[in-house]
Motif scaffolding. Structure first.
Motif, PDB file in Angstrom:
ATOM      1  N   HIS A 352       0.842  -1.172   0.031  1.00  0.00           N
ATOM      2  CA  HIS A 352      -0.091   0.026   0.097  1.00  0.00           C
ATOM      3  C   HIS A 352       0.910   1.288   0.010  1.00  0.00           C
ATOM      4  CE1 HIS A 352      -2.636   3.272   1.667  1.00  0.00           C
ATOM      5  NE2 HIS A 352      -3.178   2.892   0.931  1.00  0.00           N
ATOM      6  N   PHE A 353       0.480   2.267  -0.962  1.00  0.00           N
ATOM      7  CA  PHE A 353       1.454   3.421  -1.048  1.00  0.00           C
ATOM      8  C   PHE A 353       0.168   4.484  -1.310  1.00  0.00           C
ATOM      9  CE2 PHE A 353       3.486   6.940  -3.443  1.00  0.00           C
ATOM     10  CZ  PHE A 353       4.538   6.803  -2.859  1.00  0.00           C
ATOM     11  N   ASP A 354      -0.018   5.312   0.127  1.00  0.00           N
ATOM     12  CA  ASP A 354      -0.882   6.190  -0.275  1.00  0.00           C
ATOM     13  C   ASP A 354      -0.507   7.441  -1.015  1.00  0.00           C
ATOM     14  OD1 ASP A 354      -2.611   8.458   0.447  1.00  0.00           O
ATOM     15  OD2 ASP A 354      -3.010   7.785   2.442  1.00  0.00           O
ATOM     16  N   PHE A 355      -0.857   7.331  -1.959  1.00  0.00           N
ATOM     17  CA  PHE A 355      -0.102   8.388  -3.219  1.00  0.00           C
ATOM     18  C   PHE A 355      -0.523   9.691  -2.775  1.00  0.00           C
ATOM     19  CE2 PHE A 355      -0.292  11.126  -6.961  1.00  0.00           C
ATOM     20  CZ  PHE A 355       0.655  10.277  -7.889  1.00  0.00           C
ATOM     21  N   HIS A 356      -1.804  10.157  -2.385  1.00  0.00           N
ATOM     22  CA  HIS A 356      -2.054  11.307  -2.113  1.00  0.00           C
ATOM     23  C   HIS A 356      -1.402  11.932  -0.732  1.00  0.00           C
ATOM     24  CE1 HIS A 356      -6.044  11.304  -4.811  1.00  0.00           C
ATOM     25  NE2 HIS A 356      -4.876  11.834  -5.138  1.00  0.00           N
ATOM     26  N   GLN A 357      -1.428  11.254   0.136  1.00  0.00           N
ATOM     27  CA  GLN A 357      -0.642  11.624   1.446  1.00  0.00           C
ATOM     28  C   GLN A 357       0.684  11.939   1.189  1.00  0.00           C
ATOM     29  OE1 GLN A 357      -0.389   8.754   4.659  1.00  0.00           O
ATOM     30  NE2 GLN A 357      -1.086  10.461   6.085  1.00  0.00           N
ATOM     31  N   ILE A 358       1.467  11.073   0.532  1.00  0.00           N
ATOM     32  CA  ILE A 358       2.827  11.042   0.318  1.00  0.00           C
ATOM     33  C   ILE A 358       3.341  11.917  -0.709  1.00  0.00           C
ATOM     34  CG2 ILE A 358       4.793   9.783  -0.215  1.00  0.00           C
ATOM     35  CD1 ILE A 358       3.433   7.175   0.813  1.00  0.00           C
ATOM     36  N   CYS A 359       2.562  12.045  -1.854  1.00  0.00           N
ATOM     37  CA  CYS A 359       3.000  12.850  -2.992  1.00  0.00           C
ATOM     38  C   CYS A 359       1.999  14.291  -3.021  1.00  0.00           C
ATOM     39  CB  CYS A 359       2.813  12.150  -4.235  1.00  0.00           C
ATOM     40  SG  CYS A 359       3.756  10.865  -4.299  1.00  0.00           S
ATOM     41  N   PHE A 364       5.013  14.841  -7.064  1.00  0.00           N
ATOM     42  CA  PHE A 364       5.234  13.469  -7.674  1.00  0.00           C
ATOM     43  C   PHE A 364       6.533  12.851  -7.577  1.00  0.00           C
ATOM     44  CE2 PHE A 364       1.020  14.622 -10.034  1.00  0.00           C
ATOM     45  CZ  PHE A 364       0.193  14.525  -8.801  1.00  0.00           C
ATOM     46  N   GLU A 365       7.600  13.823  -7.394  1.00  0.00           N
ATOM     47  CA  GLU A 365       8.955  13.309  -7.434  1.00  0.00           C
ATOM     48  C   GLU A 365       8.995  12.233  -6.035  1.00  0.00           C
ATOM     49  OE1 GLU A 365       8.993  16.727  -4.677  1.00  0.00           O
ATOM     50  OE2 GLU A 365       8.188  16.257  -6.672  1.00  0.00           O
ATOM     51  N   ARG A 366       8.256  12.316  -5.004  1.00  0.00           N
ATOM     52  CA  ARG A 366       8.196  11.177  -4.060  1.00  0.00           C
ATOM     53  C   ARG A 366       8.041  10.026  -4.547  1.00  0.00           C
ATOM     54  NH1 ARG A 366       5.324  15.440   0.171  1.00  0.00           N
ATOM     55  NH2 ARG A 366       7.223  17.090   0.392  1.00  0.00           N
ATOM     56  N   LEU A 367       7.726   9.765  -5.705  1.00  0.00           N
ATOM     57  CA  LEU A 367       7.082   8.300  -5.961  1.00  0.00           C
ATOM     58  C   LEU A 367       8.627   7.577  -5.982  1.00  0.00           C
ATOM     59  CD1 LEU A 367       5.051   8.692  -9.339  1.00  0.00           C
ATOM     60  CD2 LEU A 367       4.386   7.547  -7.314  1.00  0.00           C
ATOM     61  N   SER A 368       9.595   8.078  -5.876  1.00  0.00           N
ATOM     62  CA  SER A 368      10.952   7.589  -5.825  1.00  0.00           C
ATOM     63  C   SER A 368      10.856   6.608  -4.478  1.00  0.00           C
ATOM     64  CB  SER A 368      12.072   8.469  -5.471  1.00  0.00           C
ATOM     65  OG  SER A 368      11.860   9.361  -4.336  1.00  0.00           O
ATOM     66  N   ILE A 369      10.050   7.066  -3.413  1.00  0.00           N
ATOM     67  CA  ILE A 369       9.808   6.324  -2.257  1.00  0.00           C
ATOM     68  C   ILE A 369       9.167   4.834  -2.607  1.00  0.00           C
ATOM     69  CG2 ILE A 369       8.805   6.278   0.020  1.00  0.00           C
ATOM     70  CD1 ILE A 369       8.674   9.302   0.168  1.00  0.00           C
ATOM     71  N   LEU A 370       8.273   4.904  -3.492  1.00  0.00           N
ATOM     72  CA  LEU A 370       7.685   3.719  -3.938  1.00  0.00           C
ATOM     73  C   LEU A 370       8.557   2.941  -4.756  1.00  0.00           C
ATOM     74  CD1 LEU A 370       5.377   1.846  -4.495  1.00  0.00           C
ATOM     75  CD2 LEU A 370       4.464   3.450  -6.629  1.00  0.00           C
ATOM     76  N   TYR A 371       9.303   3.592  -5.788  1.00  0.00           N
ATOM     77  CA  TYR A 371      10.192   2.807  -6.413  1.00  0.00           C
ATOM     78  C   TYR A 371      11.306   1.818  -5.601  1.00  0.00           C
ATOM     79  CZ  TYR A 371      13.961   1.490  -9.516  1.00  0.00           C
ATOM     80  OH  TYR A 371      14.848   0.939 -10.279  1.00  0.00           O
ATOM     81  N   ASP A 372      11.799   2.645  -4.337  1.00  0.00           N
ATOM     82  CA  ASP A 372      12.695   1.963  -3.590  1.00  0.00           C
ATOM     83  C   ASP A 372      12.055   0.597  -2.903  1.00  0.00           C
ATOM     84  OD1 ASP A 372      14.729   3.854  -3.967  1.00  0.00           O
ATOM     85  OD2 ASP A 372      14.180   5.153  -2.298  1.00  0.00           O
ATOM     86  N   GLN A 373      10.706   0.543  -2.766  1.00  0.00           N
ATOM     87  CA  GLN A 373      10.171  -0.374  -2.179  1.00  0.00           C
ATOM     88  C   GLN A 373       9.977  -1.634  -3.307  1.00  0.00           C
ATOM     89  OE1 GLN A 373       6.830   0.473   0.765  1.00  0.00           O
ATOM     90  NE2 GLN A 373       7.265   2.818   0.091  1.00  0.00           N
ATOM     91  N   ILE A 374       9.906  -1.392  -4.521  1.00  0.00           N
ATOM     92  CA  ILE A 374       9.635  -2.242  -5.542  1.00  0.00           C
ATOM     93  C   ILE A 374      10.608  -2.344  -6.300  1.00  0.00           C
ATOM     94  CG2 ILE A 374       7.038  -1.635  -5.357  1.00  0.00           C
ATOM     95  CD1 ILE A 374       7.509  -0.377  -8.208  1.00  0.00           C
ATOM     96  N   GLU A 375      12.021  -2.155  -6.135  1.00  0.00           N
ATOM     97  CA  GLU A 375      12.866  -2.174  -7.127  1.00  0.00           C
ATOM     98  C   GLU A 375      13.461  -3.621  -7.096  1.00  0.00           C
ATOM     99  OE1 GLU A 375      17.607  -0.073  -7.928  1.00  0.00           O
ATOM    100  OE2 GLU A 375      16.330   0.198  -6.032  1.00  0.00           O
ATOM    101  N   ASP A 376      13.517  -4.243  -5.919  1.00  0.00           N
ATOM    102  CA  ASP A 376      14.178  -5.534  -5.786  1.00  0.00           C
ATOM    103  C   ASP A 376      13.129  -6.639  -6.583  1.00  0.00           C
ATOM    104  OD1 ASP A 376      12.036  -5.172  -4.383  1.00  0.00           O
ATOM    105  OD2 ASP A 376      12.457  -6.976  -2.717  1.00  0.00           O
ATOM    106  N   PHE A 377      11.759  -6.323  -6.741  1.00  0.00           N
ATOM    107  CA  PHE A 377      10.688  -7.020  -7.631  1.00  0.00           C
ATOM    108  C   PHE A 377      11.062  -6.775  -9.137  1.00  0.00           C
ATOM    109  CE2 PHE A 377       7.157  -7.848 -10.033  1.00  0.00           C
ATOM    110  CZ  PHE A 377       6.555  -8.857  -9.475  1.00  0.00           C
ATOM    111  N   LEU A 378      11.288  -5.489  -9.536  1.00  0.00           N
ATOM    112  CA  LEU A 378      11.558  -5.161 -10.764  1.00  0.00           C
ATOM    113  C   LEU A 378      12.936  -5.898 -11.178  1.00  0.00           C
ATOM    114  CD1 LEU A 378      10.651  -1.489 -10.906  1.00  0.00           C
ATOM    115  CD2 LEU A 378       9.185  -3.402 -11.810  1.00  0.00           C
ATOM    116  N   VAL A 379      13.838  -5.807 -10.291  1.00  0.00           N
ATOM    117  CA  VAL A 379      15.217  -6.524 -10.970  1.00  0.00           C
ATOM    118  C   VAL A 379      15.064  -7.929 -10.912  1.00  0.00           C
ATOM    119  CG1 VAL A 379      17.477  -6.694 -10.256  1.00  0.00           C
ATOM    120  CG2 VAL A 379      16.511  -4.544  -9.947  1.00  0.00           C
ATOM    121  N   LYS A 380      14.417  -8.399 -10.000  1.00  0.00           N
ATOM    122  CA  LYS A 380      14.461  -9.952 -10.066  1.00  0.00           C
ATOM    123  C   LYS A 380      13.610 -10.463 -11.297  1.00  0.00           C
ATOM    124  CE  LYS A 380      12.575 -13.564  -7.046  1.00  0.00           C
ATOM    125  NZ  LYS A 380      11.891 -14.147  -5.908  1.00  0.00           N
ATOM    126  N   ASN A 381      12.346  -9.836 -11.394  1.00  0.00           N
ATOM    127  CA  ASN A 381      11.420 -10.341 -12.663  1.00  0.00           C
ATOM    128  C   ASN A 381      11.787  -9.856 -13.862  1.00  0.00           C
ATOM    129  OD1 ASN A 381       9.393 -12.145 -10.833  1.00  0.00           O
ATOM    130  ND2 ASN A 381       9.750 -10.334  -9.767  1.00  0.00           N
TER     131      ASN A 381
END
Length: 603
Positions: A352-359, A364-381
């Motif tokens: 869960h990533f509360d887009f409106h609360q965080i960004c 919207f550059e704060r989407l980097s916070i989300l990317y840090d949480q899914i980077e391992d999945f993207l690299v692995k798959n």
């Protein structure tokens, strides 16, 4: 696909008094198709029959299919299209004009009630002629991603395109059934709804409409972005929410980003779709209707079915939930997270990533916070990578599933960020970019990539909500702008109007075309229960007229109070009438909205 199974690319439609004849005119050897105008029966004939008069003729570029209603069937054809690029080296086309031909003479001997119903259905077909975002190819199966297309066996590659097609992305699947039954392979044209956009990066920093050109060293990079809309729970924004009992969700779209460079081809797929619970948000004239969760006890089973289907098709799944943590959205998110506990494991993750609360609305550059949480999945798959010989070097083994409430605005911003990161991975893998180099370091490349994803989001949004995507200025320019915020306000108001006063009819047209509602004389001719009470007279236009009339006479009476004190009473009377009508409309908002009348999906 064998030579005898190739599709006709250009045809001439002849309108004879008793039949339509479709004649191939692209030089292909083959028979003409005759369609009887009385009973819609079909057969192949060797040549166009002779006629004493001058029959009308029309050049067409494909047969969409046939649709059966009360008085007869309707033939749907493509009258205009444009080539908008190539998919895996094969040209593809966008439908720019459809035309519908009735395969019956006027139903003179049919009952009055049936004539009335036929007229209503015919009006819905006219709405469907304006269906946006239809694409097709005569040579390649565009319903399949590059990876699935590459995995087709030799026998499957020899099949006609319609038999290779993925049924859930085949927009005209239902309409092709009659042609399939008559074994008319050369006329069976698979069509998808979505969009296909091209980005071509060359030297010399030139660019033009829909073929963006920039420079990245001396390399030529071709980026294609494809959206494939699922037809299983298709519809409009407010009338198709959530999932059905089989786990099929509303606004389910597969987005594939394909990059071609120096003979290499890379493909990355991600998907979006409504929260897979049984929930509705029925319009009632309020700006934001309440979310209604239906049969909550079935949530675990519905979610399990949905993610089982995703795992079968894509492998590992990470579900990125972008909705608010509080309010109505928060309750939906909470129930989604609870249901996900039953399916989460090594191959399925929930985030869960509360887009409106965080960004917020601008950061919207704060989407980097989300990317840090899914980077391992993207690299692995990873992603699909084919070398110059067409051999697989890497494969994609998992998919990111993103959702907000509409799966439009927040979702598109997020998907564009993920697509950018994956394209950078691919360019580094092919030694075009250095280890720390990014797309934003190349201004023309960066601008073109933003426009590509902004257009992608706009088209998906137009198909579902009727307006371009909100927050599109960030995707397009990399920042929020005053003009973008004003556009969002205008589009939000337009969505409100379309949702409340237009989308019910549009939903009926979609259901009729997709076969979600099948016309049946035994069912549709059964007398329906009469509308009673306020529903029998509900008309928003009439109500608004009464309110405005009451306000007008209230103001007129108040202006005459100085001459006659009785006008105070009159003004109170007129104001009370306006208030009473407004209260009735507010209390019965759903009745005053434009609602679908044909089909209520099973839950």
């Amino acid at each position: 696909m064998t030579e005898s199974q190739k599709l006709y690319t250009r045809m001439r439609l002849w309108e004879f008094p008793d039949q339509y004849v479709i004649e191939p005119t692209d030089g292909s050897p083959g028979s003409c198709l005759s369609i009887n105008r009385v009973d819609a029966s079909m057969n192949l004939i060797d040549e166009v029959p002779h006629c004493s008069g001058e029959p009308k003729t029309l050049t067409i570029f494909g047969v969409v299919g046939m649709l059966k209603l009360f008085a007869g069937s309707y033939l749907i054809v493509i009258t205009e299209c444009e080539c908008v690029g190539s998919y895996l080296s094969h040209p593809f086309y966008k439908v720019t004009s459809l035309k519908i031909f009735p395969c019956d003479h006027s139903p003179k001997n049919t009952p009055a009630e049936q004539k009335k119903m036929e007229t209503e259905f015919s009006a819905l077909l006219k709405v469907s002629e304006k269906t946006p975002g239809l694409y097709f190819s005569y040579d390649v199966n565009i319903t399949l991603s590059a990876q699935r297309l590459h995995e087709l066996g030799d026998e499957s590659r020899l099949l006609p395109l319609w038999r290779q097609a993925e049924p859930r992305f085949l927009w005209n699947n239902y309409m092709l059934e009659v042609l399939i039954d008559n074994k008319l392979d050369p006329f069976l044209l698979p069509i998808i709804q979505g969009n296909i956009l091209i980005l071509v990066l060359l030297e010399n920093y030139h660019y033009c409409f829909q073929s963006f050109q920039a420079a990245v060293g001396k390399d030529i990079i071709d980026v294609t972005l494809i959206a494939r809309r699922c037809t299983r729970r298709s519809g409009t924004r407010m009338w198709r929410r959530g999932a059905d009992s089989d786990g099929y969700v509303a606004n389910y779209v597969e987005s594939e980003q394909i990059m071609k460079l120096n003979g290499f081809t890379a493909s990355f797929v991600q998907v979006r779709g409504s929260i897979p619970l049984l929930w509705d948000q029925i319009v009632n004239l309020t700006y934001k209707p309440k979310f209604e969760i239906v049969r909550l006890e079935e949530a675990p089973r519905v979610v399990e079915r949905h993610f089982l289907d995703l795992r079968k098709k894509y492998g590992n799944v990470i579900a990125v939930d972008l909705v608010n943590k509080h309010g109505g959205e928060g309750r939906l998110s909470e129930k989604f997270a609870d249901a996900m506990q039953h399916v989460s494991g090594d191959d399925v993750r929930y985030l869960h990533f509360d887009f409106h609360q965080i960004c917020g609305h601008v950061h919207f550059e704060r989407l980097s916070i989300l990317y840090d949480q899914i980077e391992d999945f993207l690299v692995k798959n990873g992603y699909l990578l084919l070398n110059e010989k067409g051999e697989k070097v890497e494969v994609q083994t998992g998919v990111v599933r993103s959702n907000c409430i509409d799966c439009l605005d927040r979702t598109n911003v997020t998907q564009s960020m993920i697509g950018r990161k994956m394209l950078e991975f691919q360019l580094k893998r092919l030694s075009v970019f250095d280890a720390e180099e990014t797309i934003s370091a190349h201004s023309n490349f960066d601008d073109s990539f933003k426009i590509l994803w902004a257009n992608h989001g706009d088209e998906i949004s137009i198909q579902y909500s009727g307006t371009p995507a909100l927050k599109g200025d960030f995707v397009r320019f990399g920042k929020r702008t005053v003009q973008g915020i004003l556009n969002d306000g205008r589009n939000s108001l337009m969505r409100y109007y379309l949702n409340n006063f237009c989308d019910g009819t549009k939903q009926d047209a979609i259901d009729l075309l997709q076969g979600h509602y099948i016309v049946s004389a035994s069912r549709d001719m059964t007398p329906t229960s009469q509308k009673g009470g306020i529903e029998a007279v509900a008309s928003f236009r009439l109500a608004m007229s009464l309110v405005m009339t009451g306000l007008f006479f209230t103001m007129m009476s108040l202006r005459r109070v100085r001459y006659d004190h009785w006008n105070v009473l009159f003004s109170i009377m007129w104001a009370s009438m306006s208030l009473a009508v407004a209260i009735v409309v507010k209390a019965n908002g759903r009745v005053f909205c434009n609602r679908p009348s044909l089909h209520k999906p099973p839950r």
